[in-house]
Design an enzyme around this catalytic site. Structure first.
Site, PDB file in Angstrom:
ATOM      1  N   ARG A 105       0.797  -1.227   0.000  1.00  5.61           N
ATOM      2  CA  ARG A 105       0.000   0.000   0.000  1.00  5.61           C
ATOM      3  C   ARG A 105       0.825   1.271   0.000  1.00  5.61           C
ATOM      4  O   ARG A 105       0.595   2.182  -0.773  1.00  5.61           O
ATOM      5  CB  ARG A 105      -0.877   0.070   1.256  1.00  5.61           C
ATOM      6  N   THR A 106       1.781   1.332   0.904  1.00  7.95           N
ATOM      7  CA  THR A 106       2.489   2.602   1.065  1.00  7.95           C
ATOM      8  C   THR A 106       3.240   2.944  -0.214  1.00  7.95           C
ATOM      9  O   THR A 106       3.140   4.052  -0.739  1.00  7.95           O
ATOM     10  CB  THR A 106       3.443   2.517   2.270  1.00  7.95           C
ATOM     11  N   LYS A 156      25.511  -4.627  -1.371  1.00  4.56           N
ATOM     12  CA  LYS A 156      26.976  -4.676  -1.533  1.00  4.56           C
ATOM     13  C   LYS A 156      27.682  -3.993  -0.372  1.00  4.56           C
ATOM     14  O   LYS A 156      28.894  -3.840  -0.378  1.00  4.56           O
ATOM     15  CB  LYS A 156      27.378  -3.964  -2.835  1.00  4.56           C
ATOM     16  N   ARG A 185      11.556   3.546   3.308  1.00  4.18           N
ATOM     17  CA  ARG A 185      11.184   2.623   4.389  1.00  4.18           C
ATOM     18  C   ARG A 185      12.403   1.793   4.725  1.00  4.18           C
ATOM     19  O   ARG A 185      13.093   1.293   3.823  1.00  4.18           O
ATOM     20  CB  ARG A 185      10.031   1.718   3.960  1.00  4.18           C
ATOM     21  N   HIS A 193       5.523   6.006  11.436  1.00  2.39           N
ATOM     22  CA  HIS A 193       4.987   5.861  10.087  1.00  2.39           C
ATOM     23  C   HIS A 193       4.051   7.045   9.851  1.00  2.39           C
ATOM     24  O   HIS A 193       2.827   6.895   9.827  1.00  2.39           O
ATOM     25  CB  HIS A 193       4.253   4.523   9.991  1.00  2.39           C
TER      26      HIS A 193
END
Ligand code: NCD
Length: 306
Positions: A54-55, A83, A104, A132
């Site tokens: 969703r986000t 890496k 995120r 959030h």
């Protein structure tokens, strides 16, 4: 007002600034053509070091609907983080390609750190179990649209209140509004962190902590259900023991007010039975749509096109 600003946690914006975002989101909802081409030529980088549906999709949809473009990764395995590149370097690089960054990351504080290195504004789309803020904007807009105003309400939070970052951000944000009461419904092991209860005490917000959803249900105006956050558990046994503590079903819905609304940041696992979806009080899919409108308002405001 918000031009060029980062959003790391809900407290970064004043109530007036959030209010203007909600008004803008409502305007966009009423007239989907409004601001349609406003971000033409602008680029959004989505750096997702942790899964999201969703986000990420709602940010991308928001930017595309504003006429802008998106680039980024949804799987850290496909980025140079695998890496060994530092977050600071990844973010500096992304900011040299894009005008705004949505990130995120599983580590608490990652978004704040990124914002210190990035010349472009950074929006926190979740940092571990911490915050959030754009989910909070989504939740507040939904409450405002469905209940009229964010005032005089009793909000119940149910489920994983320890690791659920959406709960932490929403509780912190709601504490700034008038006449808000809160009920935290969880097993003891998943209780809301002490820093939240300390903050509520300090601000003299009325709240209870309880294990019983049934007893609390009749008092609520909003029930905010959450998923038990499996990925933040240290052992699988505890997760299995706790995952089905609360399941909202038709029987429990019968205990709620007529005007109650059920919110959930989604994804849901078992905590809301599918039979509840047909209840007009189930608002979680509408909530997901409001998330796109409020992210359109946010992107256009930070990019300074409104
Ligand atoms: C939430 C999250 O990522 O914290 N999801 C979302 O953004 N809508 C809730 C969750 O994952 O349980």
């Amino acid at each position: 007002m918000l031009e060029g600003r980062s959003l790391i946690e809900p407290g970064n914006f004043s109530l007036e600034e959030m209010d203007s975002l909600f008004c803008l989101a409502e305007k966009i909802e009423q007239d989907e053509k409004y601001l349609r081409e406003s971000c033409r030529g602008r680029l959004l980088a989505t750096l997702f070091f942790e899964p999201s549906t969703r986000t990420r999709l709602s940010f991308e949809a928001a930017m595309l609907r504003l006429g802008g473009s998106c680039l980024g990764f949804a799987d850290p395995g496909s980025s140079s983080a695998s890496k060994g590149e530092s977050l600071a370097d990844t973010v500096r690089m992304a900011a040299s390609y894009a005008d705004i960054i949505v990130m995120r990351n599983p580590k608490e504080g990652a978004a704040l750190l990124a914002s210190r290195y990035s010349p472009a504004p950074v929006i926190n789309a979740g940092d571990g179990g911490h915050h959030h803020p754009t989910q909070t904007l989504t939740d507040l807009l939904t409450i405002r649209r469905l209940l009229g105003e964010i005032k005089n309400l009793t909000i119940g939070f149910c489920g994983d209140l320890k690791f659920g970052r959406t709960v932490h951000s929403l509780a912190k944000a709601l504490a700034r509004y008038d006449k808000i009461k809160m009920a935290f419904i969880s097993p003891e092991e998943l209780a809301v962190p002490e820093y939240i209860t300390r903050m509520l005490h300090k601000q003299q917000i009325e709240f209870i902590e309880t294990r019983s959803l049934e007893e609390t249900m009749p008092h609520l105006d909003v029930l905010y259900m959450t998923r038990v956050q499996r990925e933040r558990f240290f052992n699988e046994e505890d997760y299995i023991r706790l995952k089905d503590t609360y399941v909202l079903n038709r029987e429990k819905m019968d205990l709620g007010k007529n005007r109650l609304i059920i919110l959930h940041p989604l994804p849901r696992v078992n905590e809301i039975a599918v039979e509840v979806d047909a209840d007009p009080r189930a608002a979680y899919f509408r909530q997901a749509k409001y998330g796109m409108y409020v992210r359109m308002a946010l992107l256009s405001s930070i990019l300074g096109v409104v």
